[in-house]
Design a protein around this motif. Structure first.
Motif, short mmCIF file in Angstrom:
data_model
loop_
_atom_site.label_atom_id
_atom_site.label_comp_id
_atom_site.label_asym_id
_atom_site.label_seq_id
_atom_site.Cartn_x
_atom_site.Cartn_y
_atom_site.Cartn_z
N THR A 126 0.86 -1.19 0.00
CA THR A 126 0.00 0.00 0.00
C THR A 126 0.89 1.23 0.00
OG1 THR A 126 -1.78 -1.16 1.13
CG2 THR A 126 -1.80 1.25 1.26
N MET A 181 -1.25 7.42 -3.28
CA MET A 181 -1.67 7.48 -4.69
C MET A 181 -0.50 7.99 -5.55
SD MET A 181 -4.66 7.01 -6.12
CE MET A 181 -5.47 7.24 -7.68
N ASP A 206 -5.71 4.99 -11.59
CA ASP A 206 -4.50 4.61 -10.85
C ASP A 206 -3.62 5.77 -10.41
OD1 ASP A 206 -5.23 2.01 -11.13
OD2 ASP A 206 -3.69 1.47 -12.59
N ARG A 210 -4.66 9.86 0.17
CA ARG A 210 -5.26 8.56 -0.11
C ARG A 210 -4.21 7.59 -0.65
NH1 ARG A 210 -7.43 9.81 -5.70
NH2 ARG A 210 -6.47 11.85 -5.91
N VAL A 223 -3.19 3.60 -2.63
CA VAL A 223 -3.59 2.48 -3.48
C VAL A 223 -2.90 1.22 -2.95
CG1 VAL A 223 -3.87 3.86 -5.58
CG2 VAL A 223 -1.70 2.75 -5.13
N ARG A 272 -3.72 -3.80 -9.24
CA ARG A 272 -4.22 -2.88 -8.23
C ARG A 272 -5.52 -3.40 -7.67
NH1 ARG A 272 -6.85 3.08 -8.30
NH2 ARG A 272 -7.36 2.80 -6.11
N ALA A 302 -10.53 0.11 -5.72
CA ALA A 302 -10.65 1.07 -4.61
C ALA A 302 -11.95 0.86 -3.87
CB ALA A 302 -10.55 2.47 -5.14
#
Ligand code: NCD
Ligand code: ZN
Length: 348
Positions: free
Chosen positions: A7, A10, A34, A309, A311, A345, A348
């Protein structure tokens, strides 16, 4: 324990071609999914040469964003022999321009209106140095006498090194580097200097263009080089040196325009770019350094905040390489590793 989940904040794409109209509408969701921000290249037809044109282009991009997306397009000015420093200054002050792009005239797709001699940019570069607006460079000489595989190295010696000396405080990004010479220049250069590295230049060498036949989808500019250069790029990307950061150079062309007598340069990698980078960092045993390369170093260079945030990427059993990407104009081939994609990925 091998890491199979990661993780990170972003990421941003610091070099992207989004095109316009139907193509823009078709490819934008791949990047907006992404990446939090992207530096949007100005090589449209006609090129984006003024703040007014860049502002209008930004609105066309924003209007096509998927509902709820907070993706932020960062706009660039296409420099020409006639760029007006006052317009550049006003566009930067108004928050329209994040950077300006130097294409040597004729160097690549839609670069015909580019700069014929860097000396012509003197007032423009003084202005950019003064206001801290980064100069993004397509670093290839256009001298037809220079071998196509040597054009980056020759440009560095003949044009970039003197430019770096003459404007010591100018922020310079050497875009989509493809050579050991590019890596060495960026490592050693004085002043604020950086480079973007694409997923495809980390994954293929020039053999890929000629594997059992001519492979137009492996053709981009700067063209892929020998394996020693790919290895130098991989070492730079995973080095943790903040001068090297993510820029996909995702550049969609219709299959019909690539599979052609005079096929276009450019690879469309946006749908799996992040997975490709993760795969490379994993193969190099440096997954923990993906975060800096993808999410932190570019933001620091541009003076922008890191995203709050995140990803999450997961390692899978290996998925088949990506396929064509549909557009209303026809399919676009997606660049992906030849065997399989081992990262993806998490939605979300
Ligand atoms: C880009 C394009 O198609 O706009 N093509 C490419 O091969 N990379 C232009 C560029 O970045 O050189
Ligand atoms: Zn590009």
């Amino acid at each position: 324990m091998p890491v199979d989940k990661l993780t990170i904040p972003m990421p941003d794409d610091w070099h992207l071609h989004l095109r316009d109209g139907d193509m823009l509408a078709a490819v934008l969701p791949a990047t907006a999914r992404d990446f939090g921000r992207a530096i949007v290249m100005p090589n449209l037809k006609p090129p984006v040469t003024t703040a007014a044109a860049a502002g209008a282009y930004r609105e066309r991009i924003r209007a096509l964003l998927p509902a709820g997306s907070d993706f932020e397009p960062l706009m660039t000015c296409y420099l020409t022999d006639n760029t007006d420093p006052a317009d550049l200054r006003a566009g930067a002050a108004a928050g329209i321009f994040t950077a300006a792009k130097l294409y040597p005239a004729g160097a690549t797709t839609n670069a015909d209106a580019g700069v014929t001699a860097v000396g012509k940019l003197q007032p423009v570069l003084e202005c950019m140095q003064d206001i801290g607006l980064p100069l993004l460079i397509h670093g290839e000489t256009t001298d037809p006498a220079v071998d196509v595989f040597d054009r980056e190295a020759v440009f560095i010696d003949a044009t970039l090194a003197p430019l770096r000396r003459d404007f010591p405080a100018l922020k310079i990004v050497l875009e989509h580097i493809t050579t050991r010479e590019g890596v060495q220049f960026v490592e050693a250069a004085p002043g604020p200097t950086a480079a973007t590295i694409t997923p495809h230049h980390l994954m293929i060498n020039r053999n890929a263009m000629f594997e059992r036949g001519i492979r137009p989808h492996m053709y981009c500019l700067p063209v892929a080089k020998r394996e020693v250069h790919r290895q130098a790029l991989r070492a730079a990307a995973v080095s943790g040196n903040p001068r090297f950061f993510l820029g996909t150079d995702s550049a969609p062309h219709l299959r019909t325009a690539k599979e052609h007598d005079c096929g276009c340069a450019g690879m469309f990698n946006a749908p799996c770019a992040l997975a490709c980078y993760a795969q490379v960092f994993d193969e190099e045993g440096r997954l923990e350094r993906l975060e800096g390369f993808a999410s932190r170093f570019g933001a620091a260079f541009y003076g922008l905040p890191v995203h709050q945030r995140t990803v999450t990427l997961v390692k899978t059993g290996g998925e088949p390489p990506a396929d064509d990407w549909p557009t209303p104009l026809g399919p676009v081939r997606v660049f992906a590793p030849a065997d399989s994609l081992r990262w993806r990925r998490l939605a979300a």
